[in-house]
Design an enzyme around this catalytic site. Structure first.
Site, mmCIF file in Angstrom:
data_model
loop_
_atom_site.group_PDB
_atom_site.id
_atom_site.type_symbol
_atom_site.label_atom_id
_atom_site.label_comp_id
_atom_site.label_asym_id
_atom_site.label_seq_id
_atom_site.Cartn_x
_atom_site.Cartn_y
_atom_site.Cartn_z
ATOM 1 N N HIS A 71 -23.021 -7.723 85.354
ATOM 2 C CA HIS A 71 -24.032 -6.990 85.904
ATOM 3 C C HIS A 71 -25.446 -7.509 85.976
ATOM 4 O O HIS A 71 -26.286 -7.144 86.675
ATOM 5 C CB HIS A 71 -24.068 -5.620 85.167
ATOM 6 C CG HIS A 71 -24.666 -5.652 83.895
ATOM 7 N ND1 HIS A 71 -24.332 -6.228 82.891
ATOM 8 C CD2 HIS A 71 -26.149 -5.139 83.308
ATOM 9 C CE1 HIS A 71 -24.837 -6.048 81.851
ATOM 10 N NE2 HIS A 71 -26.289 -5.480 82.175
ATOM 11 N N LYS A 76 -24.857 -14.532 78.564
ATOM 12 C CA LYS A 76 -25.428 -15.271 77.441
ATOM 13 C C LYS A 76 -24.732 -14.802 76.089
ATOM 14 O O LYS A 76 -24.121 -13.878 75.960
ATOM 15 C CB LYS A 76 -26.870 -14.870 77.345
ATOM 16 C CG LYS A 76 -27.866 -15.105 76.137
ATOM 17 C CD LYS A 76 -28.406 -16.539 76.780
ATOM 18 C CE LYS A 76 -29.172 -17.263 75.875
ATOM 19 N NZ LYS A 76 -28.333 -18.327 75.246
ATOM 20 N N LYS A 112 -19.443 -15.148 75.237
ATOM 21 C CA LYS A 112 -19.198 -15.727 74.019
ATOM 22 C C LYS A 112 -18.348 -16.764 74.246
ATOM 23 O O LYS A 112 -17.504 -16.998 75.015
ATOM 24 C CB LYS A 112 -18.677 -14.756 73.029
ATOM 25 C CG LYS A 112 -18.837 -15.128 71.596
ATOM 26 C CD LYS A 112 -20.633 -14.739 71.092
ATOM 27 C CE LYS A 112 -20.555 -15.059 69.712
ATOM 28 N NZ LYS A 112 -22.099 -14.629 69.167
HETATM 29 P P1 NAD Z 1 -23.556 -19.919 59.830
HETATM 30 O O1 NAD Z 1 -22.014 -20.830 60.048
HETATM 31 O O2 NAD Z 1 -24.852 -20.717 59.726
HETATM 32 O O3 NAD Z 1 -23.275 -19.199 58.188
HETATM 33 C C1 NAD Z 1 -22.208 -18.448 57.859
HETATM 34 C C2 NAD Z 1 -22.312 -18.784 56.338
HETATM 35 O O4 NAD Z 1 -21.350 -17.468 55.841
HETATM 36 C C3 NAD Z 1 -21.912 -19.652 55.794
HETATM 37 O O5 NAD Z 1 -23.002 -20.414 54.782
HETATM 38 C C4 NAD Z 1 -20.645 -19.795 55.172
HETATM 39 O O6 NAD Z 1 -20.386 -20.314 54.233
HETATM 40 C C5 NAD Z 1 -20.640 -18.178 54.759
HETATM 41 N N1 NAD Z 1 -19.250 -17.530 54.522
HETATM 42 C C6 NAD Z 1 -18.194 -17.784 55.005
HETATM 43 N N2 NAD Z 1 -17.167 -17.139 54.483
HETATM 44 C C7 NAD Z 1 -17.535 -16.445 53.438
HETATM 45 C C8 NAD Z 1 -17.250 -15.471 52.714
HETATM 46 N N3 NAD Z 1 -15.897 -15.165 52.437
HETATM 47 N N4 NAD Z 1 -18.150 -14.821 51.654
HETATM 48 C C9 NAD Z 1 -19.505 -15.034 51.661
HETATM 49 N N5 NAD Z 1 -19.927 -15.910 52.808
HETATM 50 C C10 NAD Z 1 -19.199 -16.736 53.599
HETATM 51 O O7 NAD Z 1 -23.255 -18.755 60.768
HETATM 52 P P2 NAD Z 1 -24.468 -17.615 61.174
HETATM 53 O O8 NAD Z 1 -25.239 -18.278 62.446
HETATM 54 O O9 NAD Z 1 -25.449 -17.599 59.911
HETATM 55 O O10 NAD Z 1 -23.746 -16.363 61.477
HETATM 56 C C11 NAD Z 1 -23.497 -15.461 60.690
HETATM 57 C C12 NAD Z 1 -23.020 -14.229 61.490
HETATM 58 O O11 NAD Z 1 -24.127 -13.792 62.235
HETATM 59 C C13 NAD Z 1 -21.761 -14.257 62.438
HETATM 60 O O12 NAD Z 1 -21.208 -13.084 62.352
HETATM 61 C C14 NAD Z 1 -22.418 -14.340 63.844
HETATM 62 O O13 NAD Z 1 -21.708 -14.120 64.870
HETATM 63 C C15 NAD Z 1 -23.531 -13.601 63.427
HETATM 64 N N6 NAD Z 1 -24.844 -13.980 64.352
HETATM 65 C C16 NAD Z 1 -25.274 -15.125 64.339
HETATM 66 C C17 NAD Z 1 -26.515 -15.236 65.128
HETATM 67 C C18 NAD Z 1 -27.314 -16.625 65.298
HETATM 68 O O14 NAD Z 1 -28.292 -16.831 65.814
HETATM 69 N N7 NAD Z 1 -26.823 -17.626 64.603
HETATM 70 C C19 NAD Z 1 -27.111 -14.322 66.378
HETATM 71 C C20 NAD Z 1 -26.421 -12.924 66.100
HETATM 72 C C21 NAD Z 1 -25.305 -12.905 65.241
#
Ligand code: NAD
Length: 477
Positions: A71, A76, A112
């Site tokens: 839309h 993104k 995504k």
């Molecule tokens: P990342 O890879 O930087 O960090 C994820 C962390 O979670 C790692 O340190 C990992 O070791 C840890 N982890 C994995 N399994 C785990 C467990 N069982 N218990 C505890 N910790 C555990 O990823 P991120 O970018 O920080 O993303 C994290 C979440 O945030 C995801 O759901 C992602 O979709 C969401 N998100 C990220 C962004 C972004 O800008 N990076 C934006 C919106 C949403």
């Protein structure tokens, strides 16, 4: 067992869980069912299999890019590297992106990407090969480009991968596309990134939770006083989002009583310093055995601790049917995407827990990605044109004031008042304003329609905006 395996074992489809929230919200709106169906469905799903050569070995990589909604263009959404990646997950995450963008007024459709690999077991060279090949495959099918589809970092990816993507894209696009830099966001500043993107999602989480905690009406519901100071917080996942959120909560005077990583968690009633914990993880390759803290051998048990605010910031589906009853936090801030399944959501709502939903709370990343995209299109750093002008205007105002009151202010005060905005100031204030405005838009809808939970209200807001866009556009014949 790792969270990846646990998450992938869950029977509930993540995409269905998102659809359930959508359907629940749609009941509050009088919108044509056909339009609702158009909003809900995933427009394009690209499933890729491509070979990559590591030494003499050839490996076939499974990957996806999903464009949930057209839309608005470009689409993104981040790219995830994880062994738990599958089509259902990428579709769900793309759908969340559509709703998220609508809520924070970012004019993009949701998308995504996912690559089914474990980045922790691959060398930088192997990751670079996979990233570059994935980018060229996306380009072949027009699934990447500044006006088409713009990826960003997500779980398992960061600035380094975004640099490889922009370099691959620009080198494959012959003819010097002037806006090529805008093909991906989350790049390092030296490669066209914007200051403040790295910490944007975590900072957005902080702003969102702070806004809730400033509302005396909301705090009354859970028996808390207003403000963040002294609130006991537990965070799961100390990656990009979790670490930065932790840092901002800590600086605001909240008490981080437990932090959890894959291998387990640590607990200290007196509070933990996230920078010290990060240093400890770097040195020891584990969060466990942090001086002065108690170990929590099973990471998932950290979610069940007695605390005021729980921030799941790792992966989806960590609060589910089986552990929902054990959650003791009064507020859950969804920093990760989809950390609460639809079943668990009902249980937590019945328990009176306030859930700040992912489609609002972690929208800081895409908001600042939008600023980065705009910066790339305008080819100029934020603040470059107005910084000196603002300083000159401030100087004149200050001189007039000093003349009027017959007194000069201190050097320190002078420096603060005269300072023109830098890029980081403008990005952060834009992010803060976006998160605060969106919070109040959601709350207004929640009150107007007497909706019990914030997730449903956030979906109502998103559906309303997207439906309006469809209705005004008309449907292409
Ligand atoms: P990342 O890879 O930087 O960090 C994820 C962390 O979670 C790692 O340190 C990992 O070791 C840890 N982890 C994995 N399994 C785990 C467990 N069982 N218990 C505890 N910790 C555990 O990823 P991120 O970018 O920080 O993303 C994290 C979440 O945030 C995801 O759901 C992602 O979709 C969401 N998100 C990220 C962004 C972004 O800008 N990076 C934006 C919106 C949403």
């Amino acid at each position: 067992m790792s969270l990846h395996k646990k998450a992938s074992k869950k029977s509930e489809s993540f995409f269905k869980s998102v659809e359930k929230s959508f359907d629940k919200a749609a009941k509050f709106l009088d919108i044509n069912q056909g339009i609702l169906d158009a909003i809900k469905s995933c427009n394009s799903v690209y499933r890729l299999r491509f070979p990559v050569k590591f030494g003499k070995e050839v490996k076939v990589i499974e990957a996806y890019r999903v464009q949930h909604s057209h839309h608005k263009f470009p689409c993104k959404g981040g790219i995830r590297y994880s062994t738990a990646v599958n089509q259902d997950e990428v579709m769900a995450l793309a759908a969340l992106m559509t709703y998220k963008c609508a809520i924070v007024n970012v004019p993009f459709g949701g998308a995504k990407g996912g690559v089914k690999i474990d980045p922790q077991t691959l060398s930088a060279e192997e990751l670079e090969k996979i990233t570059r090949r994935y980018t060229s495959e996306l380009l072949k099918k027009n699934f990447i480009g500044p006006g088409m589809d713009v990826p960003a970092p997500d779980y398992g990816t960061g600035e380094r991968e975004m640099s490889w993507i922009v370099d691959t894209y620009t080198s494959l696009r012959s003819g010097g596309e002037v806006d090529a830099m805008a093909c991906v966001t989350g790049k390092p500043v030296s490669q066209g990134g914007v200051r403040g993107r790295t910490e944007a999602t975590g900072l957005g989480v902080f702003y969102g939770v702070r806004e809730l905690c400033q509302s005396s009406e909301e705090m009354k519901k859970v028996g808390f006083s207003t403000g963040l100071k002294g609130k006991r917080i537990v965070i799961q996942g100390l990656g990009n989002v979790g670490y930065h959120a932790a840092k901002f909560f800590y600086e605001a005077g909240a008490k981080l009583i437990a932090l959890a990583e894959r291998e387990g968690g640590i607990y200290n009633e007196l509070g933990l310093n996230p920078d010290e914990v990060k240093k400890h993880i770097k040195k020891n390759k584990s969060i466990l055995n942090f001086p002065g803290a108690k170990d929590i051998p099973d990471s998932s048990k950290a979610l069940e601790l007695e605390c005021d605010i729980l921030i799941p910031a790792a992966l989806e589906g960590v609060i589910h049917k089986k552990n929902a009853e054990c959650i003791k936090a009064k507020i859950v801030g969804e920093a990760a995407n989809g950390p609460i399944t639809a079943d668990a959501d009902e249980t937590l709502n019945k328990k009176g827990i306030i859930i700040i939903p992912d489609i609002y709370l972690n929208a800081g990343g895409v908001t600042v990605s939008y600023f980065e995209w705009l910066k790339n299109l305008s080819h100029v750093r934020y603040g470059r044109l107005e910084k000196r002008f603002s300083e000159n205007v401030n100087t004149e105002i200050l001189q007039a004031l000093e003349h009027l009151i017959g007194k000069n202010i201190s050097e320190e005060e002078r420096k603060n008042i005269l300072r023109g905005p830098d890029e980081i100031d403008l990005v952060r204030s834009g992010l803060e304003d976006t998160m605060i405005s969106a919070f109040h838009e959601i709350r207004e809808i929640q009150k107007e329609k007497q909706i019990c939970d914030m997730r449903t209200a956030a979906f109502v807001l998103a559906i309303k905006k997207i439906a309006d866009s469809y209705e005004r556009l008309g449907i292409f014949p």
